[in-house]
Design an enzyme around this catalytic site. Sequence first.
Site, mmCIF file in Angstrom:
data_model
loop_
_atom_site.group_PDB
_atom_site.id
_atom_site.type_symbol
_atom_site.label_atom_id
_atom_site.label_comp_id
_atom_site.label_asym_id
_atom_site.label_seq_id
_atom_site.Cartn_x
_atom_site.Cartn_y
_atom_site.Cartn_z
ATOM 1 N N GLY A 145 10.602 -6.525 -2.602
ATOM 2 C CA GLY A 145 9.655 -7.621 -2.672
ATOM 3 C C GLY A 145 10.009 -8.697 -1.662
ATOM 4 O O GLY A 145 11.164 -8.789 -1.225
ATOM 5 N N GLN A 155 10.168 -16.876 2.214
ATOM 6 C CA GLN A 155 11.325 -16.171 2.772
ATOM 7 C C GLN A 155 11.156 -15.860 4.261
ATOM 8 O O GLN A 155 12.125 -15.471 4.918
ATOM 9 C CB GLN A 155 11.598 -14.878 2.006
ATOM 10 C CG GLN A 155 12.053 -15.128 0.572
ATOM 11 C CD GLN A 155 12.373 -13.826 -0.130
ATOM 12 O OE1 GLN A 155 11.493 -13.178 -0.655
ATOM 13 N NE2 GLN A 155 13.632 -13.430 -0.112
ATOM 14 N N CYS A 160 18.526 -10.603 -3.800
ATOM 15 C CA CYS A 160 17.462 -11.279 -3.056
ATOM 16 C C CYS A 160 17.772 -11.157 -1.576
ATOM 17 O O CYS A 160 18.920 -11.359 -1.170
ATOM 18 C CB CYS A 160 17.406 -12.752 -3.466
ATOM 19 S SG CYS A 160 16.134 -13.680 -2.594
ATOM 20 N N LEU A 161 16.763 -10.838 -0.772
ATOM 21 C CA LEU A 161 16.983 -10.686 0.665
ATOM 22 C C LEU A 161 17.436 -11.989 1.311
ATOM 23 O O LEU A 161 18.023 -11.974 2.388
ATOM 24 C CB LEU A 161 15.705 -10.175 1.342
ATOM 25 C CG LEU A 161 15.261 -8.764 0.933
ATOM 26 C CD1 LEU A 161 13.929 -8.414 1.577
ATOM 27 C CD2 LEU A 161 16.319 -7.728 1.302
ATOM 28 N N HIS A 189 10.609 -12.502 -10.167
ATOM 29 C CA HIS A 189 11.477 -12.962 -9.073
ATOM 30 C C HIS A 189 10.652 -13.526 -7.909
ATOM 31 O O HIS A 189 10.937 -14.616 -7.398
ATOM 32 C CB HIS A 189 12.337 -11.776 -8.604
ATOM 33 C CG HIS A 189 13.248 -12.075 -7.466
ATOM 34 N ND1 HIS A 189 14.615 -12.063 -7.577
ATOM 35 C CD2 HIS A 189 12.997 -12.406 -6.180
ATOM 36 C CE1 HIS A 189 15.154 -12.384 -6.413
ATOM 37 N NE2 HIS A 189 14.187 -12.590 -5.548
ATOM 38 N N GLU A 190 9.622 -12.782 -7.504
ATOM 39 C CA GLU A 190 8.840 -13.203 -6.331
ATOM 40 C C GLU A 190 7.984 -14.434 -6.633
ATOM 41 O O GLU A 190 7.859 -15.325 -5.792
ATOM 42 C CB GLU A 190 7.963 -12.057 -5.824
ATOM 43 C CG GLU A 190 8.711 -10.818 -5.383
ATOM 44 C CD GLU A 190 9.833 -11.084 -4.404
ATOM 45 O OE1 GLU A 190 9.773 -12.067 -3.639
ATOM 46 O OE2 GLU A 190 10.807 -10.316 -4.420
ATOM 47 N N HIS A 202 9.886 -17.583 -6.349
ATOM 48 C CA HIS A 202 10.070 -18.047 -4.965
ATOM 49 C C HIS A 202 8.983 -19.048 -4.559
ATOM 50 O O HIS A 202 9.236 -19.957 -3.773
ATOM 51 C CB HIS A 202 10.000 -16.864 -3.990
ATOM 52 C CG HIS A 202 11.318 -16.186 -3.732
ATOM 53 N ND1 HIS A 202 12.395 -16.825 -3.176
ATOM 54 C CD2 HIS A 202 11.724 -14.904 -3.929
ATOM 55 C CE1 HIS A 202 13.413 -15.971 -3.042
ATOM 56 N NE2 HIS A 202 13.030 -14.796 -3.506
HETATM 57 NI NI NI Z 1 14.131 -13.046 -3.480
#
Ligand code: NI
Length: 172
Positions: free
Chosen positions: A46, A51, A91-92, A133-134, A137
């Site tokens: 995701g 991000q 998380c990226l 999670h997304e 953000h």
């Molecule tokens: Ni993330």
Amino acid sequence: MATRKIVKLGDEVLRKTCKKVEKFDLRLALLLKDMADTMHDADGVGLAAPQVGILRRIVVIDVGDENGVIELINPEIVKVSTETQTGREGCLSLPERQGIVTRPKVVTVRAQDRHGNHFEITGEDLLARAFCHELDHLDGKLYIDCMDRELTPEEIEGHVPEDGPVQEDEAT
Ligand code: NI
């Protein structure tokens, strides 16, 4: 394929509240393509627009199921199960870190597609986790704000099993 640079923890863009998307135009379509490319290139499941430095309410998710790439514009969680799941989350934007996070087991999201049409989608397990999670953000929230605890580097590498159910490593 066009990938964008992924913003890392410490950049204040990750802590901002994103604005609603108003224009469903070619520019949005190009951003969605770049976000999907960036997510896949980084082996993530995701990615949220902040991000890649864009403060708009846009998310892409691909947990490798029959849904393929899910595009969520202006998404909102409309229903969650009382049953929860507790497992690993990454998380990226926080590379090489993971935490144990408790999320609802089933989550329903209402969103718009790239043309502005409204739809609802329900996810279980990893997909439900990715929705939570997304969408967090988009309001400047990260999993480290709500995790039960952080994993040690040894646990992340799998040398030591962490407490709680083990899930596949997934970075969103
Ligand atoms: Ni993330």
